[in-house]
Write an enzyme that holds these catalytic residues in place. Structure first.
Site, PDB file in Angstrom:
ATOM      1  CD  GLU A 148      -2.914  -1.182   2.298  1.00 50.37           C
ATOM      2  OE1 GLU A 148      -4.034  -1.558   1.979  1.00 50.37           O
ATOM      3  OE2 GLU A 148      -2.617  -0.804   3.441  1.00 50.37           O
ATOM      4  CB  CYS A 203       3.263   7.314   3.347  1.00 47.86           C
ATOM      5  SG  CYS A 203       3.736   6.024   4.499  1.00 47.86           S
ATOM      6  CB  CYS A 227       7.441  -5.389   8.152  1.00 45.54           C
ATOM      7  SG  CYS A 227       8.853  -4.631   9.014  1.00 45.54           S
ATOM      8  CB  CYS A 243       7.143  -3.350  15.957  1.00 45.88           C
ATOM      9  SG  CYS A 243       8.845  -2.970  15.506  1.00 45.88           S
ATOM     10  CB  CYS A 282       3.634  -2.107  13.572  1.00 45.47           C
ATOM     11  SG  CYS A 282       3.599  -1.829  11.787  1.00 45.47           S
ATOM     12  CB  CYS A 325       1.836   5.425  11.577  1.00 45.76           C
ATOM     13  SG  CYS A 325       2.257   7.034  10.978  1.00 45.76           S
TER      14      CYS A 325
HETATM   15  N1  SAH Z   1      10.106  -0.117   9.614  1.00 41.08           N
HETATM   16  C1  SAH Z   1      10.328   1.296   9.535  1.00 41.08           C
HETATM   17  C2  SAH Z   1       9.465   1.937   8.493  1.00 41.08           C
HETATM   18  C3  SAH Z   1       7.985   1.862   8.784  1.00 41.08           C
HETATM   19  S1  SAH Z   1       7.593   3.408   9.382  1.00 41.08           S
HETATM   20  C4  SAH Z   1      10.151   1.924  10.909  1.00 41.08           C
HETATM   21  O1  SAH Z   1       9.595   1.265  11.784  1.00 41.08           O
HETATM   22  O2  SAH Z   1      10.618   3.031  11.117  1.00 41.08           O
HETATM   23  C5  SAH Z   1       6.265   3.319  10.261  1.00 41.08           C
HETATM   24  C6  SAH Z   1       6.203   4.424  11.303  1.00 41.08           C
HETATM   25  O3  SAH Z   1       4.949   4.307  11.910  1.00 41.08           O
HETATM   26  C7  SAH Z   1       7.238   4.185  12.383  1.00 41.08           C
HETATM   27  O4  SAH Z   1       7.656   5.293  13.084  1.00 41.08           O
HETATM   28  C8  SAH Z   1       6.444   3.221  13.223  1.00 41.08           C
HETATM   29  O5  SAH Z   1       7.003   3.014  14.427  1.00 41.08           O
HETATM   30  C9  SAH Z   1       5.094   3.905  13.234  1.00 41.08           C
HETATM   31  N2  SAH Z   1       3.983   3.009  13.627  1.00 41.08           N
HETATM   32  C10 SAH Z   1       3.911   1.692  13.465  1.00 41.08           C
HETATM   33  N3  SAH Z   1       2.784   1.207  14.012  1.00 41.08           N
HETATM   34  C11 SAH Z   1       2.108   2.257  14.525  1.00 41.08           C
HETATM   35  C12 SAH Z   1       0.854   2.399  15.209  1.00 41.08           C
HETATM   36  N4  SAH Z   1       0.089   1.355  15.475  1.00 41.08           N
HETATM   37  N5  SAH Z   1       0.476   3.632  15.574  1.00 41.08           N
HETATM   38  C13 SAH Z   1       1.251   4.715  15.299  1.00 41.08           C
HETATM   39  N6  SAH Z   1       2.434   4.631  14.671  1.00 41.08           N
HETATM   40  C14 SAH Z   1       2.862   3.423  14.277  1.00 41.08           C
END
Ligand code: SAH
Length: 382
Positions: A112, A125, A132, A136, A139, A367
């Site tokens: 996406e 974005c 991935c 985490c 996410c 995000c």
């Molecule tokens: N893997 C990389 C790139 C993905 S960026 C990274 O983690 O930096 C995705 C961004 O959104 C990151 O800052 C991540 O931590 C954030 N993110 C992921 N899940 C989220 C959520 N449930 N709520 C808010 N931000 C989130």
């Protein structure tokens, strides 16, 4: 019946042959392109004409490239311009100014990208991987695991398509162009370093070799793959680095960013500081606020201390992100009073801080939410 091609490995286990994505003009460097057209029996100068049509005129249909002889347009289209991603769906939010596109790759992988139009700029974005591998727990993408890395052309396709449609005025707000590109969609860009760098070069290269978007408008976000952060610092491309920190102490970060067990808070902050020092670019420290998990004021104080201990010359900026809920997650966003207190503690310590707006949360485009609904959508289709 479909036949699965493969081989038996040393242990006797059947390994299916992995099909590779097609090669596109966007997988070739400018010199590769000249070599390729010559090999195809065309004069070398055709490479510039083709690149001009694709990257400068943003015309995606070789049949309309009238500066090429009509007789070679089909050959050019078939050889170098396969469809890398099919639009599988599109949703809008925020009165049409946030547009999320779901793409289907040649092998069925779904990724996406999200376009966000603001009064004075447009940001896209994009995804660097299907799924991935960083796992985490907060996410949505991380929950599904890694399917595969994307190729450079699959990455740039997302940007090219958006640039073309923006230029054509297809979105609310009238014609426009892309100002910022953030690698904050699906995937960990540093885990697909080579293809991501090829994509960045191409996005950055001036017309007609690339899309001509300034490196300063490009942000690469990472959970903290330290060796790659150091490699990026040496590339000589002043892209912005974002570090997804989310906790200032190893005890908690081990839990919410599993890679922390390999590269801990000190290691990732050292690498971030070095990046800022080498590139003179301010690093963005991303910090999701999760209720009662990482949003205590003492953690704000600790965060400020650890950042400032490395230097106090404005090498960082803290970007707080209210947690977006994902399916099955027990966590929610911080209470407004806790969020305010967290911000105040950082400000009091002299830390530059902003709270990110959460565009597109009602279409799962915010995000961490990309892919949140893919399972339900897949079952709707079947
Ligand atoms: N893997 C990389 C790139 C993905 S960026 C990274 O983690 O930096 C995705 C961004 O959104 C990151 O800052 C991540 O931590 C954030 N993110 C992921 N899940 C989220 C959520 N449930 N709520 C808010 N931000 C989130």
């Amino acid at each position: 019946m479909t036949t699965i091609v493969g081989h038996l490995d040393l242990t006797g286990k059947f390994r299916p042959t992995r099909r590779k994505p097609p090669i596109h003009w966007m997988d070739l460097s400018p010199t590769d392109r000249v070599d390729a057209v010559k090999q195809a029996g065309l004069p070398g100068f055709r490479a510039k004409q083709i690149s001009h049509q694709w990257f400068a005129s943003l015309n995606a249909d070789p049949a309309q490239w009238t500066d090429l002889p009509a007789g070679i347009r089909d050959q050019v289209a078939e050889t170098w311009f396969p469809t890398m991603l099919d639009r599988a769906g599109e949703q809008t939010a925020d009165h049409g100014t946030t547009i999320k596109t779901a793409w289907r790759a040649f092998d069925g992988a779904i990724i996406e990208s999200v376009i966000m139009r603001y009064r004075d700029r447009t940001t896209i974005c994009i995804s660097s991987e299907a799924g991935c591998g960083m796992a985490c727990p907060f996410c949505a993408t991380g929950q599904g695991g890694l399917q595969r890395n994307l190729t450079a052309s699959e990455i740039v396709w997302q940007v090219h398509d958006a640039a073309r449609r923006l230029a054509a005025g297809e979105f609310k707000g009238g014609p426009g162009h892309i100002n910022n590109i953030v690698f904050m969609g699906m995937g960990e860009p540093m885990a697909n370093y080579k293809q991501v760098m090829a994509a960045v070069r191409q996005i950055h290269a001036p017309n007609p070799d690339g899309l001509g978007i300034g490196a300063r408008g490009i942000t690469i976000s990472t959970v903290g793959m330290v060796p790659r952060m150091r490699q990026l610092a040496d590339e000589g491309l002043p892209v912005t680095l974002a570090l997804s920190l989310h906790a200032p102490d190893d005890q908690l970060r081990d839990e919410i960013v599993p890679l922390n067990k390999h590269f801990n808070v000190d290691a990732v902050l050292d690498a971030a500081w070095d990046y800022a020092n080498v590139t003179k670019r301010r690093v963005s420290i991303e910090y999701i606020l999760i209720k009662d998990i990482n949003d205590q004021s003492w953690r704000a104080d600790l965060l400020a201390r650890r950042l400032k201990a490395r230097g106090d010359w404005g090498w960082f900026h803290v970007n707080l992100i209210p947690l977006n809920p994902t399916p099955g997650s027990k966590w929610t966003a911080s209470r407004p009073t806790d969020e305010r207190a967290f911000v105040e503690h950082l400000e009091h310590a002299g830390v530059p801080v902003t709270v990110r707006d959460t565009r597109g949360s009602d279409i799962d485009g915010a995000c961490g939410q990309l892919a949140a609904n893919l399972d339900s959508r897949a079952s709707e289709r079947s």
